[in-house]
Design a protein around this motif. Structure first.
Motif, PDB file in Angstrom:
ATOM      1  N   GLY A  14      47.814  33.660 -41.559  1.00 25.88           N
ATOM      2  CA  GLY A  14      47.198  34.730 -42.334  1.00 25.88           C
ATOM      3  C   GLY A  14      45.830  35.127 -41.811  1.00 25.88           C
ATOM      4  O   GLY A  14      45.330  34.584 -40.827  1.00 25.88           O
ATOM      5  N   SER A  15      45.231  36.104 -42.506  1.00 23.51           N
ATOM      6  CA  SER A  15      43.948  36.652 -42.088  1.00 23.51           C
ATOM      7  C   SER A  15      42.927  36.531 -43.207  1.00 23.51           C
ATOM      8  O   SER A  15      43.276  36.540 -44.396  1.00 23.51           O
ATOM      9  N   LEU A  16      41.682  36.449 -42.796  1.00 25.58           N
ATOM     10  CA  LEU A  16      40.565  36.379 -43.725  1.00 25.58           C
ATOM     11  C   LEU A  16      39.362  37.001 -43.028  1.00 25.58           C
ATOM     12  O   LEU A  16      39.215  36.878 -41.798  1.00 25.58           O
ATOM     13  N   ARG A  17      38.515  37.659 -43.790  1.00 28.57           N
ATOM     14  CA  ARG A  17      37.321  38.267 -43.219  1.00 28.57           C
ATOM     15  C   ARG A  17      36.089  37.689 -43.898  1.00 28.57           C
ATOM     16  O   ARG A  17      35.905  37.832 -45.116  1.00 28.57           O
ATOM     17  N   LEU A  18      35.237  37.057 -43.121  1.00 34.49           N
ATOM     18  CA  LEU A  18      33.981  36.527 -43.624  1.00 34.49           C
ATOM     19  C   LEU A  18      32.866  37.538 -43.358  1.00 34.49           C
ATOM     20  O   LEU A  18      32.890  38.252 -42.356  1.00 34.49           O
ATOM     21  N   SER A  19      31.908  37.555 -44.259  1.00 36.75           N
ATOM     22  CA  SER A  19      30.786  38.464 -44.112  1.00 36.75           C
ATOM     23  C   SER A  19      29.486  37.709 -44.346  1.00 36.75           C
ATOM     24  O   SER A  19      29.441  36.759 -45.125  1.00 36.75           O
ATOM     25  N   CYS A  20      28.451  38.140 -43.678  1.00 38.33           N
ATOM     26  CA  CYS A  20      27.133  37.535 -43.822  1.00 38.33           C
ATOM     27  C   CYS A  20      26.110  38.651 -43.960  1.00 38.33           C
ATOM     28  O   CYS A  20      25.989  39.498 -43.073  1.00 38.33           O
ATOM     29  N   ALA A  21      25.395  38.648 -45.069  1.00 40.42           N
ATOM     30  CA  ALA A  21      24.380  39.662 -45.328  1.00 40.42           C
ATOM     31  C   ALA A  21      23.004  39.077 -45.078  1.00 40.42           C
ATOM     32  O   ALA A  21      22.699  37.970 -45.536  1.00 40.42           O
ATOM     33  N   ALA A  22      22.167  39.825 -44.390  1.00 40.60           N
ATOM     34  CA  ALA A  22      20.832  39.361 -44.055  1.00 40.60           C
ATOM     35  C   ALA A  22      19.784  40.095 -44.873  1.00 40.60           C
ATOM     36  O   ALA A  22      19.946  41.275 -45.211  1.00 40.60           O
ATOM     37  N   ARG A  25      13.487  39.214 -42.486  1.00 43.27           N
ATOM     38  CA  ARG A  25      13.393  39.430 -41.047  1.00 43.27           C
ATOM     39  C   ARG A  25      14.650  38.971 -40.301  1.00 43.27           C
ATOM     40  O   ARG A  25      14.839  39.295 -39.133  1.00 43.27           O
ATOM     41  N   THR A  26      15.501  38.186 -40.974  1.00 41.10           N
ATOM     42  CA  THR A  26      16.678  37.681 -40.277  1.00 41.10           C
ATOM     43  C   THR A  26      17.638  38.817 -39.948  1.00 41.10           C
ATOM     44  O   THR A  26      17.708  39.810 -40.670  1.00 41.10           O
ATOM     45  N   HIS A  27      18.346  38.687 -38.861  1.00 38.31           N
ATOM     46  CA  HIS A  27      19.314  39.672 -38.357  1.00 38.31           C
ATOM     47  C   HIS A  27      18.624  40.753 -37.539  1.00 38.31           C
ATOM     48  O   HIS A  27      19.235  41.326 -36.646  1.00 38.31           O
ATOM     49  N   SER A  28      17.324  40.996 -37.806  1.00 36.31           N
ATOM     50  CA  SER A  28      16.647  42.062 -37.097  1.00 36.31           C
ATOM     51  C   SER A  28      16.567  41.745 -35.610  1.00 36.31           C
ATOM     52  O   SER A  28      15.802  40.896 -35.207  1.00 36.31           O
ATOM     53  N   ARG A  29      17.358  42.414 -34.805  1.00 36.98           N
ATOM     54  CA  ARG A  29      17.338  42.316 -33.350  1.00 36.98           C
ATOM     55  C   ARG A  29      17.520  40.872 -32.870  1.00 36.98           C
ATOM     56  O   ARG A  29      16.985  40.478 -31.834  1.00 36.98           O
ATOM     57  N   TYR A  30      18.273  40.087 -33.613  1.00 33.00           N
ATOM     58  CA  TYR A  30      18.531  38.706 -33.243  1.00 33.00           C
ATOM     59  C   TYR A  30      19.982  38.508 -32.875  1.00 33.00           C
ATOM     60  O   TYR A  30      20.864  39.254 -33.313  1.00 33.00           O
ATOM     61  N   VAL A  31      20.250  37.477 -32.105  1.00 36.49           N
ATOM     62  CA  VAL A  31      21.620  37.008 -31.931  1.00 36.49           C
ATOM     63  C   VAL A  31      22.089  36.435 -33.262  1.00 36.49           C
ATOM     64  O   VAL A  31      21.364  35.697 -33.928  1.00 36.49           O
ATOM     65  N   MET A  32      23.327  36.770 -33.640  1.00 38.56           N
ATOM     66  CA  MET A  32      23.916  36.235 -34.864  1.00 38.56           C
ATOM     67  C   MET A  32      25.157  35.440 -34.500  1.00 38.56           C
ATOM     68  O   MET A  32      25.910  35.830 -33.591  1.00 38.56           O
ATOM     69  N   ARG A  70      29.045  43.235 -35.916  1.00 38.35           N
ATOM     70  CA  ARG A  70      27.831  43.389 -36.705  1.00 38.35           C
ATOM     71  C   ARG A  70      27.607  44.848 -37.038  1.00 38.35           C
ATOM     72  O   ARG A  70      27.957  45.738 -36.255  1.00 38.35           O
ATOM     73  N   ASP A  71      27.030  45.081 -38.189  1.00 37.13           N
ATOM     74  CA  ASP A  71      26.632  46.414 -38.628  1.00 37.13           C
ATOM     75  C   ASP A  71      25.117  46.373 -38.789  1.00 37.13           C
ATOM     76  O   ASP A  71      24.608  45.777 -39.750  1.00 37.13           O
ATOM     77  N   ASN A  72      24.422  46.964 -37.853  1.00 37.21           N
ATOM     78  CA  ASN A  72      22.970  46.859 -37.833  1.00 37.21           C
ATOM     79  C   ASN A  72      22.291  47.739 -38.880  1.00 37.21           C
ATOM     80  O   ASN A  72      21.110  47.532 -39.182  1.00 37.21           O
ATOM     81  N   VAL A  73      23.009  48.698 -39.408  1.00 35.85           N
ATOM     82  CA  VAL A  73      22.466  49.522 -40.493  1.00 35.85           C
ATOM     83  C   VAL A  73      22.547  48.750 -41.802  1.00 35.85           C
ATOM     84  O   VAL A  73      21.582  48.660 -42.555  1.00 35.85           O
ATOM     85  N   LYS A  74      23.717  48.172 -42.070  1.00 36.43           N
ATOM     86  CA  LYS A  74      23.904  47.396 -43.300  1.00 36.43           C
ATOM     87  C   LYS A  74      23.358  45.983 -43.168  1.00 36.43           C
ATOM     88  O   LYS A  74      23.256  45.270 -44.166  1.00 36.43           O
ATOM     89  N   ARG A  75      23.012  45.578 -41.952  1.00 37.32           N
ATOM     90  CA  ARG A  75      22.477  44.245 -41.681  1.00 37.32           C
ATOM     91  C   ARG A  75      23.477  43.171 -42.093  1.00 37.32           C
ATOM     92  O   ARG A  75      23.145  42.228 -42.825  1.00 37.32           O
ATOM     93  N   THR A  76      24.685  43.341 -41.627  1.00 38.45           N
ATOM     94  CA  THR A  76      25.734  42.363 -41.897  1.00 38.45           C
ATOM     95  C   THR A  76      26.391  41.928 -40.589  1.00 38.45           C
ATOM     96  O   THR A  76      26.376  42.647 -39.596  1.00 38.45           O
ATOM     97  N   VAL A  77      26.944  40.739 -40.620  1.00 35.36           N
ATOM     98  CA  VAL A  77      27.740  40.215 -39.520  1.00 35.36           C
ATOM     99  C   VAL A  77      29.060  39.741 -40.116  1.00 35.36           C
ATOM    100  O   VAL A  77      29.061  39.095 -41.169  1.00 35.36           O
ATOM    101  N   SER A  78      30.144  40.060 -39.463  1.00 34.16           N
ATOM    102  CA  SER A  78      31.456  39.710 -39.993  1.00 34.16           C
ATOM    103  C   SER A  78      32.228  38.860 -38.991  1.00 34.16           C
ATOM    104  O   SER A  78      31.987  38.930 -37.782  1.00 34.16           O
TER     105      SER A  78
END
Length: 124
Positions: A14-22, A25-32, A70-78
């Motif tokens: 099966g499938s699952l989607r994880l999300s991480c909201a920042a 300052r975290t996520h800003s121009r950083y490796v995630m 990653r969505d740099n506007v929403k500041r999320t990584v999936s």
């Protein structure tokens, strides 16, 4: 601050989607990155994505099955998990490496911001 979500129970294959909201300052121009820790085992690297998202790196165990984005506007990584296996069962953590914009390491001790973790259970 990082907040992971999306964990749960999924059947093998099966499938699952994880999300991480920042926030802050975290996520800003950083490796995630995403890491995981199974019971009784050390925390291990799963995937990481560069800033702004052109390059990614995967553990051999998930290559071809998982996709990090990653969505740099929403500041999320999936983390899109497909073709799940029982050995994918673990607590999954998102993390940020604030020292780099390119993926330079898979060592968890070199990532300096961490979320609280979300449990993924893959039933056989």
């Amino acid at each position: 601050q990082l907040q992971a979500s999306g964990g749960g129970l999924v059947q093998t294959g099966g499938s699952l989607r994880l999300s991480c909201a920042a926030s802050g300052r975290t996520h800003s121009r950083y490796v995630m990155g995403w890491f995981r820790q199974a019971p009784g085992k050390e925390r291990e690297f799963v995937a990481a994505i560069s800033w702004p998202g052109m390059k990614s790196k995967y553990a051999d165990s998930v290559k071809g099955r998982f996709t990090i984005s990653r969505d740099n506007v929403k500041r999320t990584v999936s983390l899109q998990m497909n073709s799940s296996k029982p050995e994918d069962t673990a607590v999954y953590y998102c993390a940020a490496d604030s020292t780099s914009q390119a993926v330079r390491t898979t060592r968890p001790d070199l990532y300096d911001f961490w979320g609280q973790g979300t449990l993924v259970t893959v039933s056989s």
